[in-house]
Design a protein around this motif. Sequence first.
Motif, PDB file in Angstrom:
ATOM      1  N   TYR A  21      24.363 -65.741  27.152  1.00 52.16           N
ATOM      2  CA  TYR A  21      25.122 -65.674  25.794  1.00 52.16           C
ATOM      3  C   TYR A  21      26.334 -66.708  25.866  1.00 52.16           C
ATOM      4  O   TYR A  21      26.676 -67.290  24.937  1.00 52.16           O
ATOM      5  N   VAL A  22      27.000 -66.803  27.043  1.00 49.78           N
ATOM      6  CA  VAL A  22      28.293 -67.733  27.166  1.00 49.78           C
ATOM      7  C   VAL A  22      27.908 -68.926  27.106  1.00 49.78           C
ATOM      8  O   VAL A  22      28.644 -69.683  26.308  1.00 49.78           O
ATOM      9  N   PRO A  34      31.987 -65.606  37.201  1.00 53.99           N
ATOM     10  CA  PRO A  34      31.671 -64.608  36.099  1.00 53.99           C
ATOM     11  C   PRO A  34      32.778 -64.667  35.012  1.00 53.99           C
ATOM     12  O   PRO A  34      33.931 -64.754  35.177  1.00 53.99           O
ATOM     13  N   VAL A  35      32.138 -64.755  33.821  1.00 53.01           N
ATOM     14  CA  VAL A  35      33.188 -64.862  32.602  1.00 53.01           C
ATOM     15  C   VAL A  35      33.679 -63.530  32.233  1.00 53.01           C
ATOM     16  O   VAL A  35      32.965 -62.819  31.962  1.00 53.01           O
ATOM     17  N   PRO A  36      35.114 -63.590  32.166  1.00 55.81           N
ATOM     18  CA  PRO A  36      35.360 -62.120  31.818  1.00 55.81           C
ATOM     19  C   PRO A  36      35.536 -61.805  30.113  1.00 55.81           C
ATOM     20  O   PRO A  36      35.339 -62.859  29.554  1.00 55.81           O
ATOM     21  N   VAL A  37      35.253 -60.711  30.053  1.00 58.89           N
ATOM     22  CA  VAL A  37      35.106 -60.291  28.491  1.00 58.89           C
ATOM     23  C   VAL A  37      36.461 -59.624  27.938  1.00 58.89           C
ATOM     24  O   VAL A  37      37.226 -59.436  28.765  1.00 58.89           O
ATOM     25  N   ASP A  38      36.577 -59.732  26.725  1.00 64.32           N
ATOM     26  CA  ASP A  38      37.638 -59.343  26.181  1.00 64.32           C
ATOM     27  C   ASP A  38      38.994 -60.068  26.566  1.00 64.32           C
ATOM     28  O   ASP A  38      40.151 -59.586  26.715  1.00 64.32           O
ATOM     29  N   ASN A  57      28.424 -58.318  27.435  1.00 64.35           N
ATOM     30  CA  ASN A  57      28.334 -58.469  28.812  1.00 64.35           C
ATOM     31  C   ASN A  57      27.119 -58.054  29.487  1.00 64.35           C
ATOM     32  O   ASN A  57      26.093 -58.069  28.834  1.00 64.35           O
ATOM     33  N   GLY A  58      27.354 -58.497  30.741  1.00 65.62           N
ATOM     34  CA  GLY A  58      25.837 -58.680  31.725  1.00 65.62           C
ATOM     35  C   GLY A  58      25.650 -57.124  31.810  1.00 65.62           C
ATOM     36  O   GLY A  58      25.565 -56.241  31.033  1.00 65.62           O
TER      37      GLY A  58
END
Length: 84
Positions: free
Chosen positions: A23-24, A43-47, A12-13
């Motif tokens: 990273y993404v 924003p790219v969601p994690v998990d 994550n950020g």
Amino acid sequence: MADSIRIDSRFNGYPDTAGNGGYVAGRLAPSLPGLTTVTLRLPVPVDTHLTLQRRGEALFVYNGDDLVAEVEPAAVDVRAIDPV
């Protein structure tokens, strides 16, 4: 090519936010052959499993109906300078 991608929360950020953009982009760039341009739209969601859709020469990344990122072929026009 897989039809989805998941960014683990350890990438994550800021804490408890979206994935780190560098990273993404690095994970998405090799999705197409050759040089690519990755554009993050949200924003790219994690998990979260994100859907990958290939259309023509481009790849689109969705979180549900939301366009999260685009990956497109890139061209680099570099001209060598004359030797001294």
